[in-house]
Structure formats: structure tokens, C-alpha cells
Scaffold this motif. Sequence first.
Motif, PDB file in Angstrom:
ATOM      1  N   UNK A 269       0.836  -1.202   0.000  1.00  0.00           N
ATOM      2  CA  UNK A 269       0.000   0.000   0.000  1.00  0.00           C
ATOM      3  C   UNK A 269       0.869   1.249   0.000  1.00  0.00           C
ATOM      4  N   UNK A 270       0.306   2.321  -0.544  1.00  0.00           N
ATOM      5  CA  UNK A 270       0.972   3.622  -0.588  1.00  0.00           C
ATOM      6  C   UNK A 270      -0.054   4.691  -0.265  1.00  0.00           C
ATOM      7  N   UNK A 271       0.350   5.659   0.548  1.00  0.00           N
ATOM      8  CA  UNK A 271      -0.460   6.860   0.749  1.00  0.00           C
ATOM      9  C   UNK A 271       0.048   7.899  -0.249  1.00  0.00           C
ATOM     10  N   UNK A 272      -0.781   8.229  -1.225  1.00  0.00           N
ATOM     11  CA  UNK A 272      -0.419   9.140  -2.299  1.00  0.00           C
ATOM     12  C   UNK A 272      -0.777  10.553  -1.853  1.00  0.00           C
ATOM     13  N   UNK A 273       0.248  11.365  -1.589  1.00  0.00           N
ATOM     14  CA  UNK A 273       0.073  12.626  -0.870  1.00  0.00           C
ATOM     15  C   UNK A 273      -0.101  13.845  -1.768  1.00  0.00           C
ATOM     16  N   UNK A 274      -0.381  13.660  -3.051  1.00  0.00           N
ATOM     17  CA  UNK A 274      -0.554  14.802  -3.940  1.00  0.00           C
ATOM     18  C   UNK A 274      -1.897  15.481  -3.670  1.00  0.00           C
ATOM     19  N   UNK A 275      -1.890  16.758  -3.282  1.00  0.00           N
ATOM     20  CA  UNK A 275      -3.135  17.424  -2.888  1.00  0.00           C
ATOM     21  C   UNK A 275      -3.805  18.139  -4.055  1.00  0.00           C
ATOM     22  N   UNK A 276      -4.867  18.863  -3.763  1.00  0.00           N
ATOM     23  CA  UNK A 276      -5.538  19.701  -4.746  1.00  0.00           C
ATOM     24  C   UNK A 276      -4.564  20.728  -5.309  1.00  0.00           C
ATOM     25  N   UNK A 277      -4.684  20.995  -6.620  1.00  0.00           N
ATOM     26  CA  UNK A 277      -3.865  22.015  -7.242  1.00  0.00           C
ATOM     27  C   UNK A 277      -2.495  21.544  -7.673  1.00  0.00           C
ATOM     28  N   UNK A 278      -2.186  20.265  -7.495  1.00  0.00           N
ATOM     29  CA  UNK A 278      -0.864  19.742  -7.838  1.00  0.00           C
ATOM     30  C   UNK A 278      -0.937  18.644  -8.904  1.00  0.00           C
TER      31      UNK A 278
ATOM     32  N   UNK B 193     -10.686  22.526  -9.557  1.00  0.00           N
ATOM     33  CA  UNK B 193     -10.256  23.766 -10.206  1.00  0.00           C
ATOM     34  C   UNK B 193     -11.447  24.520 -10.788  1.00  0.00           C
ATOM     35  N   UNK B 194     -12.573  23.811 -10.985  1.00  0.00           N
ATOM     36  CA  UNK B 194     -13.828  24.413 -11.403  1.00  0.00           C
ATOM     37  C   UNK B 194     -13.824  24.890 -12.847  1.00  0.00           C
ATOM     38  N   UNK B 195     -14.997  25.361 -13.274  1.00  0.00           N
ATOM     39  CA  UNK B 195     -16.236  25.468 -12.506  1.00  0.00           C
ATOM     40  C   UNK B 195     -17.030  24.153 -12.400  1.00  0.00           C
ATOM     41  N   UNK B 196     -16.786  23.190 -13.284  1.00  0.00           N
ATOM     42  CA  UNK B 196     -17.518  21.934 -13.222  1.00  0.00           C
ATOM     43  C   UNK B 196     -16.759  20.912 -12.391  1.00  0.00           C
ATOM     44  N   UNK B 197     -17.487  19.963 -11.818  1.00  0.00           N
ATOM     45  CA  UNK B 197     -16.899  18.857 -11.067  1.00  0.00           C
ATOM     46  C   UNK B 197     -17.138  17.571 -11.834  1.00  0.00           C
ATOM     47  N   UNK B 198     -16.070  16.831 -12.102  1.00  0.00           N
ATOM     48  CA  UNK B 198     -16.155  15.515 -12.727  1.00  0.00           C
ATOM     49  C   UNK B 198     -15.816  14.491 -11.654  1.00  0.00           C
ATOM     50  N   UNK B 199     -16.824  13.987 -10.986  1.00  0.00           N
ATOM     51  CA  UNK B 199     -16.642  13.152  -9.803  1.00  0.00           C
ATOM     52  C   UNK B 199     -16.130  11.770 -10.178  1.00  0.00           C
ATOM     53  N   UNK B 200     -14.990  11.393  -9.629  1.00  0.00           N
ATOM     54  CA  UNK B 200     -14.433  10.060  -9.834  1.00  0.00           C
ATOM     55  C   UNK B 200     -15.048   9.098  -8.829  1.00  0.00           C
ATOM     56  N   UNK B 201     -15.103   7.799  -9.152  1.00  0.00           N
ATOM     57  CA  UNK B 201     -15.513   6.823  -8.135  1.00  0.00           C
ATOM     58  C   UNK B 201     -14.454   6.659  -7.049  1.00  0.00           C
ATOM     59  N   UNK B 202     -13.246   7.163  -7.284  1.00  0.00           N
ATOM     60  CA  UNK B 202     -12.174   7.080  -6.282  1.00  0.00           C
ATOM     61  C   UNK B 202     -12.399   8.112  -5.192  1.00  0.00           C
ATOM     62  N   UNK B 203     -12.435   7.644  -3.942  1.00  0.00           N
ATOM     63  CA  UNK B 203     -12.642   8.545  -2.815  1.00  0.00           C
ATOM     64  C   UNK B 203     -11.344   8.747  -2.045  1.00  0.00           C
ATOM     65  N   UNK B 204     -11.180   9.947  -1.502  1.00  0.00           N
ATOM     66  CA  UNK B 204      -9.995  10.255  -0.704  1.00  0.00           C
ATOM     67  C   UNK B 204     -10.089   9.572   0.655  1.00  0.00           C
ATOM     68  N   UNK B 205      -8.928   9.210   1.208  1.00  0.00           N
ATOM     69  CA  UNK B 205      -8.890   8.536   2.500  1.00  0.00           C
ATOM     70  C   UNK B 205      -8.175   9.306   3.577  1.00  0.00           C
ATOM     71  N   UNK B 206      -7.771  10.547   3.287  1.00  0.00           N
ATOM     72  CA  UNK B 206      -7.094  11.396   4.268  1.00  0.00           C
ATOM     73  C   UNK B 206      -7.189  12.839   3.781  1.00  0.00           C
ATOM     74  N   UNK B 207      -6.919  13.783   4.684  1.00  0.00           N
ATOM     75  CA  UNK B 207      -6.954  15.206   4.347  1.00  0.00           C
ATOM     76  C   UNK B 207      -5.595  15.812   4.655  1.00  0.00           C
ATOM     77  N   UNK B 208      -5.035  16.493   3.667  1.00  0.00           N
ATOM     78  CA  UNK B 208      -3.707  17.082   3.821  1.00  0.00           C
ATOM     79  C   UNK B 208      -3.792  18.564   4.157  1.00  0.00           C
TER      80      UNK B 208
END
Length: 333
Positions: free
Chosen positions: A58-67, A129-144
Amino acid sequence: MTVRTVLGDVEELGVTYAHEHLFMTGGWPVREEPDYRLDSLDAAVAEVSAARRLGLSAVVEMTPLGFGRSPSLMRELAERTGLHVVAVTGFHKSRYYADDHWLHHYPAHEITELLVSEIELGMDEYGLAGPLVRRSPARAGAIKIATGYHAFGRGIRRLVGAVAAAALATGVPVVSHCDKGTMGHELLDALAAEGVPADRVVLGHIDHNPDAGYLISLAERGAYLAFDRPGRIKYGTDAEIVALVAELAGHGQGDRLLFGMDLARRSYWPHLGGGPGLTYLLERFVPRLEAAGLGEAAAAALTRNPGAAFALRDLTADGADGDARAGRPVPRA
């Protein structure tokens, strides 16, 4: 124990790297430094597969929003390699976001709602990044969340409240970038004031401040310490990290340790012409710990500890302040 991965919730992680970057496809880092561009699925599959053969699970992938975070690439990598990938929502240092970015302007409760949606409904393919959201089935498991060098940085105290509320609402842990290993106690204090206990916080890059007394004091509060610089000798030797592990284990804090490598550059990946690569931790660093009589601490840091650190947890059942969860936002599709 339940941990949220990009392919769904799992009951066991196995051998886990607690701080990695597998994909960064745009945003600030790529604009500033091409070496940060990690957008090759084939290279990621090759890097991960080599480490999988050594036992990585397992890996915790730490790339946040905007990156340039990519939920779709993370899912495809997980499907092709069998790797459990825990993704994050949240932010890096606020100075990396333009003045007109919404994180500088939205009220805290609206930011909380966005974060909760990424955890409970699915991450946006475009990083909100907006304005539309393209929701992936992948959910986040932590908040950075990220602090600066000996300072919170612009607007971070406000973001702490938004991040804390989202963590309390969803049960995921808070993971951090602690610049040069500073601001550990200050961040724990700020999150505790919002109802998030220290044992729901992972302090990243904390081994960049190789002060054993300081690290022990953080561990004694219950925080998890992510040692994520083995192999990157420009920041300090592996011998230094081995000594820190020995100090923490000797003070009964081995259950607070996590390991990773933070290989966020192309020049760190052998399959892109660099090094040390994802195999280094298991192939070279862990044997050094074992040779130093620290095999038990190494095994805990790679398996038992990350399972506990990244597990979903209802803090109301732990006696946390119920007011901290009041007004839980309702996620929007």
C-alpha cells in the motif's frame, strides 16, 4: 479496521509507504520545475511492481488539490498492480495557490463541504479547479494540510478549522507537510483546539528535523511521525534516521513511527533515469534497521502502525467533543 482506498474500503493495508507521490500532472510544481512532472502510468507501474516484488502492499499518495492529482491514474495503477492506494484531498502550502484561488476566499464551512464530498462521494478529476466537477468513483482517505517553515503561512489557521471539521465529519486522518520538520506542536495544538486528537494526525517530513527529544515529545502526544527521507542523502544520512528510530523505540514510541520516501521527482525514479526508487526502503533501509536490532520497530512502522494511523474512526465514539461535529455539511454530487 477500515481504510479508504481509491478502489474502495479495505480491512488491511499490509506493508505501507506512508508518504509518496505517484502522479503530479500539472499545477504549481510542474510549472515551476519540470522534474516534478509525474504523468507516466507505465513508469509508475514499473516502479510499483518492483517494490511489490519486495512486499510493498500500500501507498499513501500525498498529492493534494492544485498539484495535478489524478484519481483516474491512481485507480488504473491500483488495478494493474494490486497496490492499495490511499489518496488525499486538501492542500499544500497556501502560497502555492494563486491569489484568486477559492481557498483564499471561500468561507471555512464551504471548504469543509468540498473536502467532505471528496471523501464521501469521490474526488474531482480536475482537483476542484472548477467550474464543473467531474466526480471520480475514487474517494480520498485522508486530508492534507501544510505549514511553512516555523510559521503557519497565509490563511492556514483558517484552513485548519475547515480540515478539522471535515476530518471529524468523515473519520479520516489529517496528514501534514511540516516544512523542514517544524511546526509539529503548533499544528497539533491548532487541530486539538478544533476537536482533532493528536493520534488522528500524521506529521510528514518530521525527520527533516532530526532532534530526538523533539520527535519523542510529539510521539508522546500520540501523533504519528512519518519518516520520509531515507535514501535522499542530500537531506541527511540514513544513519541519522536509524539513530532516530532507535531513540524513539527506546523511549517506547515505536508504535508512532511510519516510513515513506516522498519520491516526488522524475529524477528519483529508476524507470525515468534516476534514483533511489521505491525499492530502496525495503531493499536497503529496512535491512539496516534490522542489522541495528530494530527489526521489530521497522515491521511495526510498515504494517501495524499505518493500519491504525489511516483507519477510519468515529471520534464521537472516542468521547471527542460532540460540538466539533455539529453542523456536519451535506455532500453535494
